[in-house]
Design an enzyme around this catalytic site. Structure first.
Site, PDB file in Angstrom:
ATOM      1  N   VAL A 150     -50.800  -4.496  56.503  1.00 16.97           N
ATOM      2  CA  VAL A 150     -50.737  -3.566  55.629  1.00 16.97           C
ATOM      3  C   VAL A 150     -49.196  -2.937  55.582  1.00 16.97           C
ATOM      4  O   VAL A 150     -48.652  -2.723  54.483  1.00 16.97           O
ATOM      5  CB  VAL A 150     -51.524  -2.276  56.090  1.00 16.97           C
ATOM      6  CG1 VAL A 150     -51.276  -0.831  55.305  1.00 16.97           C
ATOM      7  CG2 VAL A 150     -53.067  -2.660  56.118  1.00 16.97           C
ATOM      8  N   GLU A 206     -55.358   2.453  52.426  1.00 16.38           N
ATOM      9  CA  GLU A 206     -54.995   1.260  51.536  1.00 16.38           C
ATOM     10  C   GLU A 206     -56.387   0.679  51.249  1.00 16.38           C
ATOM     11  O   GLU A 206     -57.434   0.746  52.120  1.00 16.38           O
ATOM     12  CB  GLU A 206     -54.335   0.191  52.591  1.00 16.38           C
ATOM     13  CG  GLU A 206     -54.427  -0.043  53.911  1.00 16.38           C
ATOM     14  CD  GLU A 206     -55.853  -0.977  53.982  1.00 16.38           C
ATOM     15  OE1 GLU A 206     -55.919  -1.766  52.851  1.00 16.38           O
ATOM     16  OE2 GLU A 206     -56.581  -1.103  55.140  1.00 16.38           O
ATOM     17  N   PHE A 207     -56.454   0.026  50.191  1.00 19.90           N
ATOM     18  CA  PHE A 207     -57.641  -0.694  49.923  1.00 19.90           C
ATOM     19  C   PHE A 207     -57.220  -2.093  49.296  1.00 19.90           C
ATOM     20  O   PHE A 207     -57.300  -2.715  48.431  1.00 19.90           O
ATOM     21  CB  PHE A 207     -58.294   0.110  48.641  1.00 19.90           C
ATOM     22  CG  PHE A 207     -58.891   1.435  49.013  1.00 19.90           C
ATOM     23  CD1 PHE A 207     -60.089   1.724  49.573  1.00 19.90           C
ATOM     24  CD2 PHE A 207     -58.180   2.657  48.695  1.00 19.90           C
ATOM     25  CE1 PHE A 207     -60.758   2.730  49.780  1.00 19.90           C
ATOM     26  CE2 PHE A 207     -58.734   3.609  49.337  1.00 19.90           C
ATOM     27  CZ  PHE A 207     -59.811   3.836  49.618  1.00 19.90           C
ATOM     28  N   LEU A 208     -56.466  -2.789  50.520  1.00 19.57           N
ATOM     29  CA  LEU A 208     -55.943  -4.012  50.165  1.00 19.57           C
ATOM     30  C   LEU A 208     -56.980  -5.324  50.660  1.00 19.57           C
ATOM     31  O   LEU A 208     -57.389  -5.191  51.753  1.00 19.57           O
ATOM     32  CB  LEU A 208     -54.640  -4.234  50.693  1.00 19.57           C
ATOM     33  CG  LEU A 208     -53.689  -3.266  50.371  1.00 19.57           C
ATOM     34  CD1 LEU A 208     -52.418  -3.366  51.307  1.00 19.57           C
ATOM     35  CD2 LEU A 208     -53.361  -3.043  49.022  1.00 19.57           C
ATOM     36  N   ARG A 209     -57.159  -6.440  49.960  1.00 18.08           N
ATOM     37  CA  ARG A 209     -58.001  -7.501  50.381  1.00 18.08           C
ATOM     38  C   ARG A 209     -56.923  -8.650  51.017  1.00 18.08           C
ATOM     39  O   ARG A 209     -56.009  -8.857  50.063  1.00 18.08           O
ATOM     40  CB  ARG A 209     -58.819  -7.865  49.291  1.00 18.08           C
ATOM     41  CG  ARG A 209     -60.029  -7.051  48.686  1.00 18.08           C
ATOM     42  CD  ARG A 209     -60.584  -7.642  47.399  1.00 18.08           C
ATOM     43  NE  ARG A 209     -59.756  -7.590  46.416  1.00 18.08           N
ATOM     44  CZ  ARG A 209     -59.793  -7.954  45.115  1.00 18.08           C
ATOM     45  NH1 ARG A 209     -60.695  -8.791  44.786  1.00 18.08           N
ATOM     46  NH2 ARG A 209     -58.735  -7.897  44.264  1.00 18.08           N
ATOM     47  N   CYS A 237     -60.685  -5.421  59.313  1.00 15.18           N
ATOM     48  CA  CYS A 237     -61.245  -4.309  58.491  1.00 15.18           C
ATOM     49  C   CYS A 237     -62.721  -3.873  58.607  1.00 15.18           C
ATOM     50  O   CYS A 237     -63.323  -2.859  59.458  1.00 15.18           O
ATOM     51  CB  CYS A 237     -60.832  -4.202  57.206  1.00 15.18           C
ATOM     52  SG  CYS A 237     -59.098  -3.839  56.834  1.00 15.18           S
ATOM     53  N   LYS A 264     -64.260  -3.682  62.445  1.00 16.72           N
ATOM     54  CA  LYS A 264     -63.488  -2.400  63.219  1.00 16.72           C
ATOM     55  C   LYS A 264     -64.306  -1.118  62.576  1.00 16.72           C
ATOM     56  O   LYS A 264     -64.355  -0.300  63.215  1.00 16.72           O
ATOM     57  CB  LYS A 264     -62.140  -2.636  63.145  1.00 16.72           C
ATOM     58  CG  LYS A 264     -61.420  -1.335  63.580  1.00 16.72           C
ATOM     59  CD  LYS A 264     -59.753  -1.530  63.450  1.00 16.72           C
ATOM     60  CE  LYS A 264     -59.301  -1.647  62.029  1.00 16.72           C
ATOM     61  NZ  LYS A 264     -59.315  -0.278  61.371  1.00 16.72           N
TER      62      LYS A 264
END
Length: 470
Positions: free
Chosen positions: A12, A152-155, A261, A264
């Site tokens: 991130v 964050e909304f990251l793949r 992600c 967890k």
């Protein structure tokens, strides 16, 4: 342009730093892990992420990125301090905020002027309030420290694209001026900006990830039923996905979800509920189903081969998803450990993750490519859907194997084509051509031997603890 500090050089933090620099901002990246800091100072990115090296090197060369391990230097002239450190699960599922607390303490002590603290890390509901108290407690210069939650909304594998083309930007704060200031940073991206309070932003991030995990676990459970009724889960998912109430995203059956992600955050969500004495039977089932998926694949092998003692099994793919070297909670590792418990010899190949896996599974034979894995193997398990595995010459793979059995853990192959080549094919929720399918070797009296592979208490669990990156 604005000077921004980003704390934590994990997935991130690195993507956030590189992309803000790409937008024209000056970025100070703070990292206290000496090994990671040294690598960055030598121009080496410590992660594998498509498009990140190009963006990073371009902005580094143009002087918009500076890397440091010193907080005073790293916060100099910055208006924002983005906290992007790891929040790994403890044994009981509680997110460990050790690195968040340390970052906050260092910000408060080192800041020479007022600064907006922005929480990028995924954190439990109420962490924004905690951070505000810690900043006040540790502050030395009487500066104000508004706290903004900006999850964050990251793949992984698409993180740069997701940052530059978000479907939304979520900004949570009690201070509207601070929220507007953070929102302003994202305006060039032309995405919807949602402003709310800190707790709503924190909860929304958790719910997003838990809901994605729920969809995957649901389709994996349906896939087990499809196996019993000779129905192809891919066709079912496509049909269901045409309904606009559902959509087709995150409807792929396989070996289960992993990474940094979803595992967890599911555990963290359950822990948050436990603290307030709220029972979440659905979310607990989502977690349990996912834990069982590696055992489903191993059970398929047992049904086809009988005893696995002394068998050579090839594993294609080790990272938790393609286009990444991240092995945190990777299904492949759980599959390998279950196979080793059954007495198997393991051969494996992955384009990016072998070095990392070798540190925890040194007894595995690591190969140069998929063809070397196939040579002499009694079966192959496809664990990660890398594009190069979709392009393999399967007739060569067939000729190299001792027994032509494939467990397609990501459903990337066509069962009919596999059967035509001569493979005994098993997908996850798609048996393949029924009349070509091998009859189970085990007698019904021996079926009990396979039950532990689906029992929750025998599923291998591996907790990850990383200082940098959410």
């Amino acid at each position: 342009m604005t000077t921004i500090s980003v704390i934590g050089a994990g997935y991130v933090g690195l993507v956030t730093a590189a992309c803000f620099a790409e937008l024209g901002h000056r970025v100070n990246l703070l990292e206290i892990d000496h090994e990671r800091l040294n690598a960055l100072e030598r121009g080496i990115l410590p992660i594998s992420e498509p498009n990140l090296p190009e963006v990073w090197q371009r902005n580094l060369a143009e002087g918009r990125i500076r890397v440091t391990g010193n907080y005073i230097e790293g916060l100099l002239n910055s208006r924002f301090a983005f906290i992007a450190v790891g929040t790994p699960s403890t044994k009981n599922g509680k997110p460990n905020l050790k690195w968040v607390r340390l970052a906050v303490k260092n910000i408060a002590e080192a800041a020479s002027e007022p600064i907006i603290a922005v929480i990028k890390s995924t954190v439990p509901v109420g962490t924004g309030d905690l951070v505000a108290r810690l900043l006040t407690c540790h502050g030395r210069n009487g500066h104000s420290f508004p706290v903004v939650s900006n999850p964050e909304f990251l793949r992984e594998g698409l993180a740069v694209f997701d940052f530059m083309h978000p479907n939304k930007v979520l900004v949570g704060a009690s201070d509207r001026n601070a929220a507007d200031a953070v929102a302003e940073l994202y305006k060039p991206l032309d995405a919807p900006i949602i402003i709310c309070d800190n707790r709503t932003a924190e909860m929304s991030k958790y719910v997003s990830n838990v809901f994605l995990a729920t969809r995957i676990s649901f389709v994996n459970e349906v896939a087990r039923l499809c196996d019993e009724y000779d129905v192809d889960i891919i066709q079912v998912a496509k049909i269901v996905g045409t309904d606009p109430r559902f959509g087709g995203g995150y409807m792929s059956a396989g070996l289960g979800w992993g990474g940094s992600c979803l595992p967890k955050d599911v555990k963290g969500f359950i822990h948050m509920a436990k603290v307030r004495k709220v029972n979440l039977p659905l979310v607990r089932a989502v977690k349990r189903i996912n834990q069982q998926q590696p055992g489903v694949a191993v059970r398929k092998l047992r049904q086809l081969l009988g005893s696995l003692e002394g068998r050579t099994i090839g594993v294609l793919g080790l990272s938790f998803k393609p286009d990444s070297d991240d092995i945190r909670e990777a299904s492949s590792i759980f599959v390998i450990r279950l196979l080793e418990q059954q007495g198997c010899r393991i051969r494996a190949y992955d384009p990016a993750a072998m070095k990392a896996v070798a540190k925890i599974l040194p007894q595995v034979t690591y190969c140069n490519d998929a063809y070397e894995v196939a040579k002499g193997s009694d079966a192959l398990i496809l664990a990660t859907e890398w594009d190069e595995f979709k392009e393999l010459d399967m007739t060569i793979i067939y000729s190299l194997m001792h027994q032509p059995i494939i467990i397609d853990g990501r459903n990337i192959y066509d069962p009919e084509k596999m059967s035509q080549i001569g493979f005994i094919y098993e997908g996850m929720g798609r048996h393949g051509i029924r009349e070509k399918r091998a009859e189970p070797v085990l007698l019904s009296s021996a079926q009990k031997d396979m039950e532990p592979l689906l029992r929750n208490d025998l599923v291998i669990s591996r907790e990850s603890s990383y200082k940098s990156g959410s």
